[in-house]
Structure formats: structure tokens, C-alpha cells
Scaffold this active site. Structure first.
Site, PDB file in Angstrom:
ATOM      1  N   ASN A 209       0.840  -1.201   0.000  1.00 47.48           N
ATOM      2  CA  ASN A 209       0.000   0.000   0.000  1.00 47.48           C
ATOM      3  C   ASN A 209       0.871   1.246   0.000  1.00 47.48           C
ATOM      4  OD1 ASN A 209       0.563   0.825   2.822  1.00 47.48           O
ATOM      5  ND2 ASN A 209      -0.359  -1.176   3.233  1.00 47.48           N
ATOM      6  N   ASP A 278      -4.255  -6.411   5.231  1.00 41.62           N
ATOM      7  CA  ASP A 278      -5.280  -7.249   5.862  1.00 41.62           C
ATOM      8  C   ASP A 278      -5.354  -8.636   5.222  1.00 41.62           C
ATOM      9  OD1 ASP A 278      -6.385  -5.410   7.745  1.00 41.62           O
ATOM     10  OD2 ASP A 278      -7.196  -4.300   6.039  1.00 41.62           O
ATOM     11  N   LYS A 288       8.567 -17.574 -10.557  1.00 33.40           N
ATOM     12  CA  LYS A 288       7.984 -16.358 -11.135  1.00 33.40           C
ATOM     13  C   LYS A 288       6.787 -16.724 -12.020  1.00 33.40           C
ATOM     14  CE  LYS A 288       9.045 -12.399 -13.937  1.00 33.40           C
ATOM     15  NZ  LYS A 288       9.831 -11.908 -15.038  1.00 33.40           N
ATOM     16  N   PHE A 322      -4.571   3.576  14.652  1.00 31.74           N
ATOM     17  CA  PHE A 322      -4.847   4.583  13.624  1.00 31.74           C
ATOM     18  C   PHE A 322      -6.049   4.123  12.815  1.00 31.74           C
ATOM     19  CE2 PHE A 322      -1.669   7.981  12.960  1.00 31.74           C
ATOM     20  CZ  PHE A 322      -0.939   7.767  14.119  1.00 31.74           C
ATOM     21  N   LYS A 336     -13.678   1.243  15.483  1.00 35.96           N
ATOM     22  CA  LYS A 336     -12.373   0.558  15.621  1.00 35.96           C
ATOM     23  C   LYS A 336     -11.850   0.668  17.050  1.00 35.96           C
ATOM     24  CE  LYS A 336     -11.013   0.888  10.851  1.00 35.96           C
ATOM     25  NZ  LYS A 336     -10.367   1.635   9.804  1.00 35.96           N
ATOM     26  N   LYS A 340     -11.422  -2.950  18.805  1.00 35.45           N
ATOM     27  CA  LYS A 340     -10.047  -3.417  19.016  1.00 35.45           C
ATOM     28  C   LYS A 340      -9.574  -3.136  20.449  1.00 35.45           C
ATOM     29  CE  LYS A 340      -8.860  -3.086  14.117  1.00 35.45           C
ATOM     30  NZ  LYS A 340      -7.798  -3.043  13.115  1.00 35.45           N
TER      31      LYS A 340
END
Ligand code: CTP
Length: 394
Positions: A209, A278, A288, A322, A336, A340
Site C-alpha cells: 500500500n 489485511d 515467477k 490509527f 475501531k 479493538k
């Protein structure tokens, strides 16, 4: 950064004189006032005007120039300094100070100041190895002067060896941590995660990301500056290892999970700013993947939610997560925080292009489990880090 500190930078005559400009630019960004004193030889390498423009203050080069104010300049700068940085520190200035010689503006100011003084030496490798220079450095260290050791490398004269000015980012970090007067976390152990994680697909490809790690690194540095013992578990980033922080490099979710769990018990505060993947690829291909088909399907399976696990395991730790959101910022962040089992959550809207990923700035809302909330303006990530620790009120 709310600093109203003054650093007096003494620039000596060496090829690394221009590197003082990088440090000045770093410190100016943190609102630190800079006064530059140049030795006569330094002015042969870089003009005083350059330093004047960057520091936005008059540059002092001559002890007997017409005074700009009624105060005697070397005494006034010596008093005004919260810290003095000598960069580059030549064998000459080191030798002079070590032997009590004060015959120009810089050596006189060093002699007259009560502020901490840091020498950042840069010189030819044989000069640096000279036992007289070594002796002078040791003598100064015994008198409480600080040194940022030069590194090894190819020097301007073509020689290879020790004597190259230390990394200017390292020098700026040391200056900041010495200047910093909030030392309210000296008893604390802080674990920070930063950057992205990757999920390998085959030996050359992976999923990841946009996280650059800047926010997490700023948090780790802020905790260090406040005196905490910091462990930074970092996914792949292009950021330099921050000075004075235990950095553990990881790549995948699993590696981060293992390292975080290994260190969790001993921590007081854990801040999970990493953008953890995730999902991982169900079937890693050791060979490959060739482009034999028109369509290629890669199956993904859920990976560990590290923060959720920490929420289950937590005992005394303050746990901060975060939330990167593109919509319903507060609602998603609150969910969240609860799901959590966090103490705080830092929520940011990732749709804005001048904050968030890769930017030096961030605009966040911080929520606590007790329902407190602060809505911060857009500000540099280092300041967000500072506000976060102020809010946690350790
Ligand atoms: N996090 C984590 N492990 C994961 C995913 C996220 O530890 N597998 C942590 C992040 O470090 C961050 C927080 O959880 O502190 C929230 O991350 P975010 O990606 O915003 O939320 P997710 O829980 O992944 O939820 P979603 O992507 O569905 O919004």
C-alpha cells in the site's frame, strides 16, 4: 513546533561548510532561531550572504565590526544561545578551544557560553587520525563538550577514511533532542509500528500500500525526544534509521505480528501507525508467474489483525491505533476504538491529497475511549506526534 530556542552555529573553513545549510534549513522548519558565526576561512567556502538568507539573521564574521546593538556581540550570542553547534569543526577550532585560545568571534563565543556545545568534525582522514587532534577531542569531551563523530567514506580530497561530516539529518536530530526541554517520558517504553507491510506473490512481485512510514517515524522520534526508550518496528520504507531508536525491519504482516508480540509485554505505550495488509496471497508461487493466460486470478486470504490481538492481550499498556478512512471518519474510528479495545485512536481522512500518505503534513482527529475528542488543524507530522503525546498525557 512552538520552539523559541536559539542555536548559534559556528561555521569553520572546510569543504563541508555548505552542509551547515542543510542543518539550518532542518532547524528553521522547527521554528528554531539560528544565528551564524563564520570564521574568516569559512567565508572562502560559502558567502555570509547565503547563511544570512537562510537563517534570516545577520551573520557575524568579524569581532571588531561596528556593533549592531549596544551589547558586545560575542557575549550576547554566547548568552542568547540555548545550544552551539560547530559545523564543520576543523582541527583548528578543536585545537584552539581545547587549549584555551579565544582569538576570533567563534572561539571567543564558544569560550564565553554556558550553553551545551556540539562539535561536528569534518577533516582529512590523516588529520582526524592525528594523535594531537584525538587528544584535543578527548580533552574537550572530558570538559563536557559533545561530539558527533564523523563517518567514513570518500573525502573531498580523494582520500578514503574517517573524517567525513556525519549525516546532517543525524546532526539535526541530535540538536533537537538536546534542545528539547519536555522530558516527560524518561520512564516510558514505547513501541511504534510504521510503514506498509507487503504480501509476496512470487519471487519478484508483492501486494502493498501507499504508506511511507513518515507518521510512525515522527511518533517514534517525538517519544525519543521526550526521553522514552523507543522500539520502532518498521515495514519497508525509504526513511533513514532515526538516531537513538531501536529499529526492527520487517516485511510481511506475519513478521510484524511476531516482532510486535515479542516486545509487547515490556511496553508502556504501543502505537500502531503501520498500514498493515489485511490480506495475504493464499498460494505463494515460489517460481515467477509467467504471462501465459489472459486472466490471472490471485486468491487472497485474511491475515492477522495485529492491533486486535494486542487489544485482547493488553494488561497495563496504553494502546493507540490509527484509522485511515475515506468516509464517515468519526463513526468508523469510534467503531475501531471499541472493537479493538483501544485507549486512543488517531483518525485521518485519506481522501485529501495534501495530507495523509506520503505527505509531510497530516490532519487528524484523536478520540479516547472515554469519549474525549480533539480535532487538530493540518500540521506537520512531527507536530501531530507531539499533540498525540500531549493528549495521552503520560
Ligand atoms: N491494523 C493491524 N493489523 C491489520 C490491519 C490494521 O494491526 N491487519 C491496525 C493498523 O496499524 C491501525 C488500525 O489497525 O492502527 C486500523 O487500521 P485500518 O487499516 O484503518 O483498519 P482495519 O482494521 O484494517 O479496517 P478497514 O481496513 O476495514 O477499515
Amino acid at each position: 513546533m512552538g520552539f523559541s530556542k536559539t542555536v548559534v552555529i559556528g561555521v569553520c573553513g572546510g569543504i563541508a561548510a555548505y552542509k551547515a545549510l542543510d542543518v539550518i534549513s532542518d532547524l528553521k522548519k522547527k521554528n528554531i532561531n539560528i544565528n551564524v558565526i563564520m570564521t574568516k576561512n569559512a567565508t572562502k567556502f560559502v558567502t555570509p550572504l547565503t547563511f544570512q538568507a537562510l537563517s534570516q539573521n545577520m551573520v557575524v564574521t568579524d569581532m571588531f565590526a561596528e556593533p549592531k546593538a549596544w551589547e558586545i556581540q560575542h557575549i550576547s550570542l554566547a548568552k542568547k544561545a540555548d545550544l552551539m553547534l560547530i559545523l564543520p569543526a576543523t582541527a583548528n577550532i578543536i585545537g584552539k578551544v581545547a587549549n584555551g585560545i579565544a582569538d576570533d568571534m567563534l572561539s571567543t563565543t564558544i569560550m564565553a557560553t554556558k550553553a551545551p556545545v556540539i562539535f561536528a568534525p569534518a577533516m582529512n582522514t590523516n588529520m582526524f587520525a592525528n594523535p594531537i587532534v584525538k587528544e584535543n577531542i578527548n580533552k574537550l569531551k572530558q570538559h563536557g563538550y559533545n561530539f558527533v563523530s564523523p563517518s567514513s567514506g570518500r573525502l573531498a580530497c580523494g582520500d578514503v577514511g574517517e573524517g567525513k561530516l556525519a549525516d546532517t539529518k543525524l546532526i539535526s536530530a541530535i540538536v533537537c533532542s538536546m534542545l528539547y526541554d519536555i522530558k516527560d517520558m524518561t520512564e516510558k517504553r514505547v513501541l511504534v509500528t510504521a510503514g506498509p507491510t507487503i504480501s509476496p506473490i512470487d519471487p519478484v512481485r508483492y501486494l502493498s500500500n501507499k504508506s511511507t512510514g513518515k507518521m510512525g517515524y515522527a511518533i517514534a522520534e517525538e517519544a525519543r525526544d521526550r526521553g522514552a526508550k523507543v522500539t520502532l518496528i518498521s515495514g519497508p520504507t525509504s526513511l533513514e534509521h532515526p538516531f537513538g531508536i531501536n529499529v526492527i525491519n520487517v516485511k510481511t504482516n506475519e513478521e510484524m505480528y511476531n516482532e510486535v508480540l515479542k516486545h509487547f509485554d515490556s511496553q508502556d505505550i504501543v502505537i500502531k501507525s503501520a498500514a498493515v495488509a489485511d490480506y495475504k496471497v493464499e498460494q505463494y508461487s515460489p517460481k515467477k508467474i509467467k504471462k501465459n493466460n489472459e486472466r490471472l486470478e490471485i486468491k487472497l486470504i485474511k491475515d492477522n489483525d495485529i492491533l486486535k490481538k494486542l487489544g485482547e492481550l493488553k494488561t497495563k499498556q496504553i494502546l493507540v491505533g490509527f484509522a485511515a478512512e475515506s468516509n464517515d471518519l468519526i463513526e468508523n474510528a469510534e467503531a475501531k476504538l471499541r472493537n479493538k479495545n483501544l485507549d486512543y485512536i488517531v483518525a485521518n481522512d485519506i481522501t485529501s491529497s495534501d495530507t495523509g500518505f506520503a505527505s509531510d503534513n497530516n490532519k487528524v482527529v484523536i478520540l479516547s475511549k472515554h469519549g474525549e475528542i480533539i480535532n487538530l488543524d493540518k500540521m506537520p507530522k512531527k507536530m501531530v506526534a507531539r499533540e498525540l503525546f500531549n493528549f495521552i498525557n503520560v
